[in-house]
Each structure stands twice: as C-alpha cells, then as structure tokens.
Motif scaffolding. Structure first.
Motif, mmCIF file in Angstrom:
data_model
loop_
_atom_site.group_PDB
_atom_site.id
_atom_site.type_symbol
_atom_site.label_atom_id
_atom_site.label_comp_id
_atom_site.label_asym_id
_atom_site.label_seq_id
_atom_site.Cartn_x
_atom_site.Cartn_y
_atom_site.Cartn_z
ATOM 1 N N GLY A 284 0.971 -1.434 0.100
ATOM 2 C CA GLY A 284 -0.310 -0.008 0.463
ATOM 3 C C GLY A 284 0.701 1.670 -0.067
ATOM 4 O O GLY A 284 1.861 1.349 0.853
ATOM 5 N N SER A 285 0.510 2.098 -0.758
ATOM 6 C CA SER A 285 1.765 3.806 -0.764
ATOM 7 C C SER A 285 0.088 4.474 -0.849
ATOM 8 O O SER A 285 -1.078 4.162 -1.699
ATOM 9 C CB SER A 285 2.036 3.649 -1.723
ATOM 10 O OG SER A 285 2.658 4.895 -1.631
ATOM 11 N N PHE A 286 0.645 5.604 -0.170
ATOM 12 C CA PHE A 286 -0.639 6.790 -0.571
ATOM 13 C C PHE A 286 -0.010 8.207 -0.102
ATOM 14 O O PHE A 286 0.901 8.849 -0.499
ATOM 15 C CB PHE A 286 -1.252 6.625 1.230
ATOM 16 C CG PHE A 286 -1.865 5.543 1.786
ATOM 17 C CD1 PHE A 286 -2.850 5.274 1.356
ATOM 18 C CD2 PHE A 286 -0.668 4.227 2.119
ATOM 19 C CE1 PHE A 286 -2.805 3.650 1.517
ATOM 20 C CE2 PHE A 286 -0.647 2.973 2.585
ATOM 21 C CZ PHE A 286 -2.900 2.556 2.844
ATOM 22 N N ARG A 331 4.627 5.147 2.125
ATOM 23 C CA ARG A 331 4.112 4.060 3.269
ATOM 24 C C ARG A 331 3.933 4.673 4.669
ATOM 25 O O ARG A 331 3.749 3.648 5.049
ATOM 26 C CB ARG A 331 4.806 3.045 2.184
ATOM 27 C CG ARG A 331 5.027 2.909 1.133
ATOM 28 C CD ARG A 331 5.882 1.666 0.672
ATOM 29 N NE ARG A 331 5.997 1.779 -1.067
ATOM 30 C CZ ARG A 331 7.310 1.984 -1.561
ATOM 31 N NH1 ARG A 331 8.668 1.062 -0.738
ATOM 32 N NH2 ARG A 331 7.593 2.264 -3.061
ATOM 33 N N ILE A 339 -8.012 -0.209 0.980
ATOM 34 C CA ILE A 339 -6.888 0.826 0.505
ATOM 35 C C ILE A 339 -6.930 2.270 -0.491
ATOM 36 O O ILE A 339 -6.219 3.252 -0.126
ATOM 37 C CB ILE A 339 -5.784 -0.133 -0.474
ATOM 38 C CG1 ILE A 339 -4.426 -0.169 -0.020
ATOM 39 C CG2 ILE A 339 -5.446 0.429 -2.144
ATOM 40 C CD1 ILE A 339 -4.151 -1.154 1.335
ATOM 41 N N SER A 345 -4.079 6.254 6.894
ATOM 42 C CA SER A 345 -2.958 7.035 6.056
ATOM 43 C C SER A 345 -2.434 8.005 5.838
ATOM 44 O O SER A 345 -1.865 8.928 5.908
ATOM 45 C CB SER A 345 -2.490 6.078 5.251
ATOM 46 O OG SER A 345 -2.406 4.933 5.056
ATOM 47 N N GLY A 370 -4.953 5.857 -1.424
ATOM 48 C CA GLY A 370 -3.801 4.877 -1.826
ATOM 49 C C GLY A 370 -4.339 4.196 -2.756
ATOM 50 O O GLY A 370 -5.476 3.943 -3.340
#
Ligand SMILES: Cc1cc2nc3c(=O)[nH]c(=O)nc-3n(C[C@H](O)[C@H](O)[C@H](O)COP(=O)(O)OP(=O)(O)OC[C@H]3O[C@@H](n4cnc5c(N)ncnc54)[C@H](O)[C@@H]3O)c2cc1C
Length: 455
Positions: A284-286, A331, A339, A345, A370
C-alpha cells in the motif's frame, strides 16, 4: 458533513466528501489525477462499458493501466487492432493513483546494481529508465497532448546525516558509468532547492520528470481508439485456456479467442492470474494533495519544481502539481482494509508533511487516496511469457515510466521486433506467498525498525 465510505473496496469513485482531516477540511477520497482529468474521460467511460465483446481478436490485453494501454498503443502504431479488457475503468489501478513522478534509476541504487550485475550491465539497465522517461515525452508530443510532462529533475534527499556519503558516491558513479551528470548537494546546496530544513543534502538528476498520469493514460487510450483499437471497461477476465496456438479468454460477459494475450494486471493480479500474483508483494502507498497554495508558497517549497523522494526505508515522495498544490506520498501504513480510502494513512501523511514543511500547517488537504505498488522480490522488472501469454510487472515504485516502456517492449515482442531487457532474470514466486500477502505488514515493521536506528 457525515463521512461516507463506499462499501465496495474495489471502487475508487466516491463522490461524497468527508471531514476527517486534522485541519477539519473536507477531503476528496479520490485520486487528484482522476478528478482533474478532462470531461471526455467520463464521456468515453460510459461508451466503453456499452461496447459489445468481440468473438475473436488478433491481440487481447487484460488491464487498462500503463502496461496494458502502452502495449495496446504500440500494437496499434504497428498496425494491429488490439482489444483491451478492463474490470473497472482506464486508470483504476496504480496507474491512475500514483505520484506522477518519473524518477531516473533502477529501484535499487546504481552502487547496488553494480554489485549485483557488474558495471556494464548495471549501466545498461539504468539507461532503460532514462529511455523510458524520454518515451513519455515522445508519446505526449507525437499525440499533440498536454500531459503536463515537465523535465523538472529528480531530487533525492538525505533524511539522515549518515546517508550523505551514499549520494556523493552515487553521483560520482552516475558521472563515471553513464552519459548523465548527477549533482551532489550538501547542506548549503539543498537549502536553495527546498523550503525545508529537515534534509542534510542529497542529489539531483536532471533527467527526472513529472506528468499528469491520467492525462497521459487518456492520451494512450485516445491513440489506441483513433487507430482502430478497442477498450472495453467493466469486463473482468475470469479464466484462460490455451486453444491451439492462441487462448480462450473467459470473461463475465462471454468468451473471446485471442491469438496473442497480454496480461497487465499489476498489483491487482488475482485468479486466474495467481502465477503473477505470487511473484509480487502488493504494498500500500498513499498520497495526499493540498489545496492550491499559490505560486509564491509553491515556489518557496520547491523553487525548481523537482520530483523528490527521501532516503528513509519508508520513504516520503512529493512534488508540486501544475496548479501549485503539493502532492505528498508515502507508505504510511503497509496494509489496510480498504487501500483506496484509508483515512488513517492520510492523517499520518499530513503529519509527516507538516513535520517537513511546518509552513503548511494551515494548508487544507483536499485529496487523499491509496493504491497498491507492485514490488518484486529483487526490485527488478519481470517480463516475458508464461503459458504462452505475455506479462510485465514488478516495477517496484518506478512504473510510471517503466510500465510505459515495457508496453513498447511487449508490443515489439509480439510483432517480432525487439528484445526484452528483463527476460533472463530469475523470476521465482515469493516464498510462502499463496495469495494473501501476509508478509507485507511483517516487512513493514522491519523497515520501521531500520528507520528508527538509521543515523
Ligand atoms: C500510491 C502510488 C504511488 C505511486 N507513485 C509512483 C510514482 O510517483 N512513480 C512511479 O514510477 N511509480 C509510482 N507508482 C507505481 C506505478 O503507478 C505502477 O508501477 C504502475 O502504474 C503499474 O501499472 P500497471 O499497468 O502494471 O498496473 P495497474 O495500473 O495497477 O493496472 C492493472 C489493471 O488491471 C485491471 N485488472 C486486474 N485484474 C483484472 C481482470 N481479471 N480482468 C480485467 N482487468 C483486470 C485492474 O482493474 C487495473 O486497472 C505508484 C503506485 C501507487 C499505488
């Protein structure tokens, strides 16, 4: 206003606003890029869902992200009329949710690549990334499209004093082994490049670039359709079987027989593409995007509008948008139930952003979203054929340019033209990865610990 979250984790389109931000401002839970793409996108969207499924095709591509659309685009340039099947809509996956940063270099440093591959091969592999960034510009110009491509340069930032030596050696090695010059920055040099006192120095590689990823995807999509290719949205592939020299591809709207099949499902690969799924960690990246800051504030943050990423294991990356917002990513959390809309996040990212840029303490966060990054075990791209179909994945955070480039490579392979730079790399499954990526949070904790002790 009441927060409204989609109950369908697969859907990115949530029109309602919510009020979770620490600044108490409304935040759109949708990619800024998808939200600011042109109206024709929405128009084409509905048309693409109403097209009927053909029975037999020469080339079929599954997935309308950068890998799939670039493959189809280059096939169309070569005179093939490809058909693209997309379960959601163009850019629904990582390709419509990324930072729009085309960063030079492999996912590992040139120093690490030299240790792994030797000087010559490491320099050659790195060159493909520069070529890939050039390709973004070439396609934008050839299609006469404003994709907001800007050769702003990449700035790597040392988040710890001890990371400075790494960048000094890296800049020297780039100068020695490649035709490019990277510039090492000490503390004084960095002060002229960024309105933050958090960094100790870094390195600038002028070949890095930024663009609007969804405007770029639209450009590819229009290029495909203009040349007779077809994109069908809302069609999910559920099974594949070899049929003679080709493939019978079963979808939720019927079966298509394809002479050539390309699977470009990225970090969203699931059954029937478990073979791809087991070779990728979907991390997961945001990203959050501020309100428009105005030219003065934006220029004080990043006077040369470089695309930036820092040296932490759990790194932050950021850039300005063309309308003077800061897009800030990281991240923040390694996994979440949903996500695409992870509130926590976005909160973490906002705190990190204000930590680096205290002057943004009062800036509203207008967007937060995300996505899943396709990380391979060795951080290299993996591409070739499996069971007679073509694939490319594992861009490990560098897919904006490399997925586009690999589309050209795959189209070349299909039409018999070019080599594939990655086809000889060993590509085993991730040990213990049977579907659910249980190891991602474990790896996350490991990297948190490494950041904590890094000096
Ligand atoms: C938050 C975030 C930030 C990032 N930032 C950067 C960055 O700044 N720079 C950079 O270089 N890279 C970045 N990346 C990585 C980059 O976006 C990806 O590597 C790249 O977009 C992968 O493209 P793709 O086409 O392979 O996969 P995707 O874009 O994920 O497309 C896969 C598509 O396949 C479709 N699909 C899946 N299964 C099926 C099925 N069975 N039937 C039909 N369709 C199916 C999905 O719906 C999806 O649309 C980022 C990624 C994320 C998530």
């Amino acid at each position: 206003m009441t927060a409204t979250i989609s109950s369908a984790p697969d859907s990115l389109w949530v029109p309602e606003l919510n009020a979770f931000s620490p600044t108490k401002a409304n935040m759109k839970q949708i990619s800024y890029w998808l939200d600011t793409a042109s109206h024709s996108f929405a128009q084409a969207d509905s048309e693409r869902t109403e097209l009927s499924l053909p029975g037999a095709v020469e080339a079929l591509v599954v997935g309308a992200g950068l890998t799939g659309l670039s493959t189809a685009y280059h096939l169309a340039l070569a005179g093939v009329r490809p058909v693209v099947l997309e379960a959601h809509h163009v850019g629904w996956g990582a390709s419509g949710r990324n930072g729009g940063m085309a960063t030079t270099g492999l996912s590992i440093s040139l120093q690490a690549a030299v240790k792994r591959f030797g000087e010559q091969r490491a320099a050659q592999l790195r060159q493909f990334y520069n070529d890939a960034i050039d390709l973004l510009e070439i396609i934008s110009e050839a299609e006469g499209a404003d994709t907001e491509f800007r050769r702003a340069g990449l700035m790597n930032l040392a988040a710890r004093r001890g990371h400075l030596d790494h960048y000094q050696r890296e800049a020297e090695l780039i100068g020695a082994l490649t035709p490019y010059e990277a510039r090492f920055l000490d503390r004084e040099g960095i002060a002229e490049e960024i309105g933050s006192s958090a960094y100790f120095g870094g390195m600038i590689d002028p070949a890095g670039a930024s663009l609007h990823p969804v405007k770029f995807l639209q450009t590819l999509a229009r290029g495909i359709e203009r040349r007779g290719g077809v994109i069908l949205e809302g069609v999910r592939v559920e099974g594949i079987e070899q049929q003679g020299a080709g493939h019978a591809v079963r979808t939720d709207r019927g079966t298509i027989v394809a002479d050539q099949l390309v699977v470009a499902t990225g970090a969203h690969s699931r059954r029937p593409f478990g073979w791809l799924q087991r070779r990728i960690a979907p991390v997961g990246s945001f990203v959050i995007v501020t309100e428009q800051l105005g030219a003065d504030v934006a220029n004080a943050l990043l006077p040369n509008r470089r695309v930036c990423s820092d040296s932490k294991e759990l790194l932050n990356y950021f850039r300005l948008t063309e309308d003077d917002r800061l897009a800030f990513g990281g991240r923040a959390r390694f996994m979440s139930k949903d996500i695409a809309y992870d509130r926590k996040s976005a909160e973490i990212l906002q705190q990190q952003m204000i930590g680096l840029f205290p002057q943004l303490g009062g800036a509203r966060v207008e967007y937060g979203w995300g996505g899943l990054v396709d990380i391979s075990m060795d951080r290299m791209v993996h591409s070739g054929t499996h069971d007679g179909w073509w694939f490319s994945e594992g861009y490990s955070g560098h897919g904006v340019q490399m997925a586009t480039y690999m589309g050209k490579v795959l189209a070349g392979n299909i039409t018999g033209n070019t080599d594939n730079p990655w086809q000889d790399l060993p590509n085993p499954p991730i040990p213990g990865h049977l579907g659910w990526p249980w190891f991602v949070p474990v790896a996350g904790l490991y990297y948190v610990a490494r950041d904590a002790i890094s000096k």
